[in-house]
Design a protein around this motif. Structure first.
Motif, short mmCIF file in Angstrom:
data_model
loop_
_atom_site.label_atom_id
_atom_site.label_comp_id
_atom_site.label_asym_id
_atom_site.label_seq_id
_atom_site.Cartn_x
_atom_site.Cartn_y
_atom_site.Cartn_z
N ARG A 11 5.27 -4.37 -10.87
CA ARG A 11 6.10 -4.38 -9.66
C ARG A 11 5.46 -3.55 -8.54
N THR A 12 4.95 -2.40 -8.93
CA THR A 12 4.36 -1.52 -7.91
C THR A 12 3.12 -2.17 -7.29
N ARG A 13 2.27 -2.78 -8.12
CA ARG A 13 1.07 -3.44 -7.59
C ARG A 13 1.45 -4.54 -6.60
N THR A 17 0.55 -4.31 -2.68
CA THR A 17 -0.33 -5.35 -2.14
C THR A 17 0.31 -6.03 -0.94
N THR A 18 1.61 -6.32 -1.04
CA THR A 18 2.32 -6.92 0.08
C THR A 18 2.37 -5.97 1.27
N LEU A 19 2.65 -4.69 1.00
CA LEU A 19 2.69 -3.70 2.08
C LEU A 19 1.34 -3.59 2.78
N LEU A 23 0.33 -4.29 6.72
CA LEU A 23 -0.16 -3.23 7.60
C LEU A 23 -1.59 -3.48 8.07
N ASP A 24 -2.46 -3.98 7.18
CA ASP A 24 -3.87 -4.18 7.53
C ASP A 24 -4.44 -5.27 6.62
N PRO A 25 -4.44 -6.53 7.06
CA PRO A 25 -4.94 -7.62 6.20
C PRO A 25 -6.40 -7.42 5.78
N ASP A 26 -7.25 -6.90 6.67
CA ASP A 26 -8.65 -6.69 6.29
C ASP A 26 -8.78 -5.67 5.17
N ALA A 27 -8.02 -4.61 5.26
CA ALA A 27 -8.05 -3.61 4.19
C ALA A 27 -7.53 -4.19 2.88
N ALA A 231 -4.35 2.67 -3.51
CA ALA A 231 -4.07 4.00 -2.97
C ALA A 231 -5.11 4.39 -1.93
N GLY A 232 -6.39 4.13 -2.22
CA GLY A 232 -7.44 4.46 -1.25
C GLY A 232 -7.31 3.66 0.03
N ALA A 233 -6.97 2.37 -0.08
CA ALA A 233 -6.83 1.54 1.11
C ALA A 233 -5.64 2.00 1.96
N LEU A 234 -4.53 2.32 1.33
CA LEU A 234 -3.36 2.80 2.08
C LEU A 234 -3.64 4.15 2.73
N ASP A 235 -4.41 4.99 2.08
CA ASP A 235 -4.78 6.26 2.69
C ASP A 235 -5.62 6.04 3.94
N GLY A 236 -6.52 5.04 3.90
CA GLY A 236 -7.29 4.71 5.09
C GLY A 236 -6.43 4.19 6.22
#
Length: 558
Positions: A11-13, A17-19, A23-27, A231-236
């Motif tokens: 569920r979290t993944r 992934t949707t979030l 927020l940033d399709p390229d990321a 996690a790394g992508a969201l941090d960016g």
């Protein structure tokens, strides 16, 4: 509950992934997790010279490193090597990437990072570790070659502190001092000494830890790796949103106008400045390469002509072959020098625009076969006529030598008959000597002319190869430069848009960036929380102490 973890991870993944896609399709594309391997896989990585192959062989109880795959990797599986350690996991030594600052960990279940006991980790290794830690969650460290360095404990403590400062989440990662050389010596020792050497090598503890962390946990660790990427992508995303907020909070009025003017000036000068510098540097490289080639060919021509002047007939016959080898060496040096010069030029041109790992790879065109030096042509008819004329001259010299004898006043007829054999002998000898001298001189003259023509042709061929390489490089780097400049221009446009937006509706833009940063941080924290739960669950499950190790090799017969 432990049984609820897999469903919660799924569920979290999906939610993260949707979030991230919103927020940033390229990321989101960059953070897509590679498919997990069919079996748990531990990848051995580290800087060059850290003994990956040596440690792999010692872990498997082998004398030598297993055979490489066609792609350059060493894949150790139970199907290839029936070693107990490989019954439930695979060990892989990947090929070295083009960028030494990148360690290939994508798709691996866990990473075994090798450090050297000779000195603490360098900044390049720490940067590569940080990038790898964003793509694989489980990391184990091995400090290699401890048998050769008495101060390895000091190095180990320094490495721990460096890792904790550079990648804080790995501060408590396990470290194992190992000595693969002792394990290899154990194979040649008697039973008692072999057991002591294997204990001192430290390999058993590392084998048990790899088995404990990786075996039977493939799905858990694969899910952790996917969460680590998210996690790394969201941090960016959060960091970029905060940067946007900082730009929006820049002072208004005169400062805002000045910032806008600076950005506009940078935008207009961006392409002009970089392209002007690139073309000037490339022209300088072209002139330097041409001068270098001309100087080398001239020096080779002088040396060849000197050898021709001093050579006998056997030496003359060997000169074309020798010149071909020297030209091959010269061509390789010129092409290698051009490649190094162009690579340095590209790095200098794109250093402030493109990361080192994304610089275009350059390869100067191959010279091909056959050899560049043309074969000597058949000597012209004029040379043979000169030899014949020399022989005729030799016969004439014999007659001149006998004229004083023919003037003696005694039976000239009888004397003439008696002197015929002498005249013929002298004539043939003189004719042969003159013919050989003329032939040697003609051969030297022919080879001198041939060497001049051959080196001129070689120079033309090499100039063509270098020109083709420069043209290809200019095209390739210009495309890369244009792409990098477009990216930089977009960044400047974004900054300009932020500045202009700041003048129109700074508050709304700041609120939007704050929402993006908050959502990204919330998603990152959610992933980190779940990763900590997975780590706690993983660490609570231990395997029996008698994990199978590689079978000891019998000592050689004496």
């Amino acid at each position: 509950m432990t049984s609820d973890i897999p469903a919660e991870v799924a569920r979290t993944r999906e939610a993260l992934t949707t979030l991230l896609a919103r927020l940033d399709p390229d990321a989101a594309d960059r953070a897509a997790a590679p498919p997990p391997p069919a079996r748990p896989t531990v990848v051995l990585v580290g800087a060059p010279g850290r003994g990956r192959g040596e440690l792999l062989a010692a872990l498997l109880g082998l004398d030598t490193v297993p055979t490489h795959d066609p792609d350059g990797a060493v894949r150790s599986t139970y199907e290839r090597l029936p070693v107990p350690l490989l019954e439930e996991l695979d060990l892989v030594v990947p090929p070295r990437p083009a960028d030494p600052g990148t360690w290939p960990v994508d798709g691996a279940t866990a990473a075994l990072v090798l450090a050297d006991a000779a000195a603490p980790l360098g900044i390049e290794e720490l940067d590569a570790l940080a990038r790898a830690a964003d793509r694989v969650d489980t990391v184990v460290f091995a400090l290699t070659r401890t048998e050769a360095h008495r101060g390895w404990r000091t190095v180990l403590e320094a490495d721990r502190a460096l890792v904790a400062g550079h990648v804080p989440r790995l501060a408590d990662a396990p470290w194992f001092p190992v000595a693969a050389a002792l394990a290899q010596r154990a194979a040649r020792a008697d039973a008692a000494a072999a057991e002591a050497l294997r204990r001192r090598s430290g390999l058993a503890a590392l084998q048990r830890e790899l088995h404990r962390l990786v075996a039977r946990r493939r799905r858990m660790l694969a899910e952790a790796n996917a969460l680590r990427l998210l996690a790394g992508a969201l941090d960016g995303v959060a960091a970029r949103a905060e940067a946007t907020r900082a730009a929006l909070r820049a002072p208004a009025g005169g400062d805002l106008a000045r910032r806008r003017d600076e950005l506009l000036a940078a935008r207009s000068a961006l392409r002009r400045d970089h392209h002007t510098r690139w073309r000037a540097d490339l022209a300088a490289a072209r002139v330097a390469t041409t001068d270098d080639l001309a100087a080398r060919v001239r020096a080779l021509g002088v040396a060849v002509r000197a050898r021709i002047d001093d050579a006998d007939r056997a030496g003359l016959a060997a000169i074309p072959r020798e010149l071909a080898g020297e030209v091959e060496t010269l061509a390789a040096e010129v092409v290698a020098g051009l490649g190094a010069r162009l690579q340095a030029l590209v790095a200098a041109t794109l250093a402030d625009l493109v990361p080192a790992g994304e610089l275009p790879a350059l390869r100067v065109a191959d010279l091909g076969e056959p050899a560049l030096v043309p074969a000597p042509r058949t000597r012209p008819a004029e040379d043979r006529l000169l030899v014949v004329a020399g022989a005729s001259g030799g016969l004439g010299l014999s007659r001149l030598a006998l004229l004083p004898l023919l003037a003696v006043p005694i039976a000239p007829a009888a004397l003439g008959v008696a002197l015929v054999p002498v005249s013929v002998g002298l004539g043939l000898g003189a004719a042969g000597w003159v013919a050989r001298a003329r032939r040697l001189a003609a051969d030297r003259a022919h080879l001198r002319q041939w060497s001049v023509e051959a080196l001129a042709e070689v120079r033309g061929d090499l100039e063509r190869v270098l020109a083709d390489a420069l043209i290809a490089t200019e095209r390739e780097v210009t495309l890369a430069l244009d792409a990098a400049l477009e990216d930089r221009a977009r960044d400047l446009d974004d900054a300009l848009a932020a500045v202009r937006h700041a003048g129109a509706d700074r508050a709304e833009a700041d609120r939007a960036a704050a929402r993006t940063a908050g959502e990204a941080r919330e998603g990152r924290d959610r992933a980190e929380t779940l990763l900590r739960r997975l780590a706690e669950l993983r660490d609570r499950v231990d395997v029996p102490a008698d994990v199978p190790e590689p079978h000891p090799r019998p000592a050689p017969a004496t």
